[in-house]
Design a protein around this motif. Structure first.
Motif, mmCIF file in Angstrom:
data_model
loop_
_atom_site.group_PDB
_atom_site.id
_atom_site.type_symbol
_atom_site.label_atom_id
_atom_site.label_comp_id
_atom_site.label_asym_id
_atom_site.label_seq_id
_atom_site.Cartn_x
_atom_site.Cartn_y
_atom_site.Cartn_z
ATOM 1 N N GLN A 111 -53.794 -72.839 -65.726
ATOM 2 C CA GLN A 111 -52.575 -73.645 -65.765
ATOM 3 C C GLN A 111 -51.544 -73.105 -64.777
ATOM 4 O OE1 GLN A 111 -52.388 -76.422 -67.714
ATOM 5 N NE2 GLN A 111 -54.523 -75.923 -68.149
ATOM 6 N N PRO A 112 -50.791 -73.995 -64.135
ATOM 7 C CA PRO A 112 -49.691 -73.506 -63.293
ATOM 8 C C PRO A 112 -48.795 -72.570 -64.106
ATOM 9 C CG PRO A 112 -50.020 -75.834 -62.915
ATOM 10 C CD PRO A 112 -50.905 -75.460 -64.083
ATOM 11 N N GLU A 139 -46.652 -67.905 -50.391
ATOM 12 C CA GLU A 139 -47.675 -68.766 -50.964
ATOM 13 C C GLU A 139 -48.986 -68.641 -50.188
ATOM 14 O OE1 GLU A 139 -46.271 -72.763 -51.425
ATOM 15 O OE2 GLU A 139 -44.558 -72.119 -52.632
ATOM 16 N N LEU A 196 -49.980 -68.750 -60.348
ATOM 17 C CA LEU A 196 -50.706 -69.950 -59.950
ATOM 18 C C LEU A 196 -49.731 -71.119 -59.838
ATOM 19 C CD1 LEU A 196 -53.533 -71.219 -59.455
ATOM 20 C CD2 LEU A 196 -53.517 -71.821 -61.869
ATOM 21 N N LEU A 197 -49.713 -71.755 -58.677
ATOM 22 C CA LEU A 197 -48.830 -72.899 -58.453
ATOM 23 C C LEU A 197 -49.561 -74.222 -58.610
ATOM 24 C CD1 LEU A 197 -46.903 -71.590 -55.325
ATOM 25 C CD2 LEU A 197 -46.148 -71.591 -57.719
ATOM 26 N N GLU A 198 -50.833 -74.258 -58.194
ATOM 27 C CA GLU A 198 -51.567 -75.526 -58.177
ATOM 28 C C GLU A 198 -53.060 -75.264 -58.220
ATOM 29 O OE1 GLU A 198 -51.934 -79.390 -55.197
ATOM 30 O OE2 GLU A 198 -51.000 -77.568 -54.462
ATOM 31 N N THR A 199 -53.768 -76.122 -58.943
ATOM 32 C CA THR A 199 -55.232 -76.103 -58.912
ATOM 33 C C THR A 199 -55.717 -77.465 -58.430
ATOM 34 O OG1 THR A 199 -55.438 -76.847 -61.201
ATOM 35 C CG2 THR A 199 -55.444 -74.475 -60.833
ATOM 36 N N ARG A 200 -56.762 -77.426 -57.631
ATOM 37 C CA ARG A 200 -57.410 -78.630 -57.117
ATOM 38 C C ARG A 200 -58.917 -78.377 -57.130
ATOM 39 N NH1 ARG A 200 -54.168 -76.604 -53.456
ATOM 40 N NH2 ARG A 200 -55.901 -76.175 -52.067
ATOM 41 N N VAL A 205 -57.041 -73.489 -54.756
ATOM 42 C CA VAL A 205 -55.835 -73.155 -55.522
ATOM 43 C C VAL A 205 -54.714 -72.739 -54.581
ATOM 44 C CG1 VAL A 205 -57.130 -72.372 -57.560
ATOM 45 C CG2 VAL A 205 -56.499 -70.713 -55.809
ATOM 46 N N ARG A 206 -53.499 -72.781 -55.093
ATOM 47 C CA ARG A 206 -52.330 -72.248 -54.383
ATOM 48 C C ARG A 206 -51.686 -71.229 -55.311
ATOM 49 N NH1 ARG A 206 -48.115 -76.017 -51.505
ATOM 50 N NH2 ARG A 206 -50.019 -76.265 -50.322
ATOM 51 N N ASP A 234 -52.818 -70.449 -49.937
ATOM 52 C CA ASP A 234 -53.783 -71.492 -50.268
ATOM 53 C C ASP A 234 -55.172 -70.895 -50.118
ATOM 54 O OD1 ASP A 234 -52.506 -74.022 -50.908
ATOM 55 O OD2 ASP A 234 -51.663 -73.896 -48.894
ATOM 56 N N ARG A 255 -48.570 -68.123 -55.652
ATOM 57 C CA ARG A 255 -47.366 -67.472 -55.118
ATOM 58 C C ARG A 255 -47.571 -65.968 -55.262
ATOM 59 N NH1 ARG A 255 -43.099 -69.395 -58.107
ATOM 60 N NH2 ARG A 255 -42.806 -71.102 -56.636
#
Length: 79
Positions: free
Chosen positions: A15-16, A53, A37-41, A45-46, A55, A48
């Motif tokens: 989870q972000p 940041e 964790l900022l983002e999952t795809r 992931v992205r 990627d 911080r």
């Protein structure tokens, strides 16, 4: 014959806001991205990290996991 779908990438369950570490490859070697964790795809992931940041593409990931919150040192006399 039915084919089995590929397993779900584990980072999609993160989870972000989770603290994570991901080991990945780059042109200059192997690196670790540790941070929030900022983002999952599906494709990565992205995170911080301390230096900004990061990627991380799924194709470069070697391993990764969720981590507990960082431990901060207690003020003198309390620990």
């Amino acid at each position: 014959m039915s084919s089995t779908p590929p397993p779900r990438p584990p980072w999609l369950d993160w989870q972000p806001g989770d603290r994570v570490v991901v080991r990945y490859t780059a042109d200059d070697g192997v690196h670790d991205a540790l941070g929030e964790l900022l983002e999952t795809r599906l494709d990565g992931v992205r995170i911080r990290a301390r230096r900004g940041e990061v990627d991380v593409a799924a194709s470069t990931m070697l391993t990764g996991k969720k981590l507990p919150p960082p431990r901060y040192p207690l003020p003198r006399g309390l620990g």
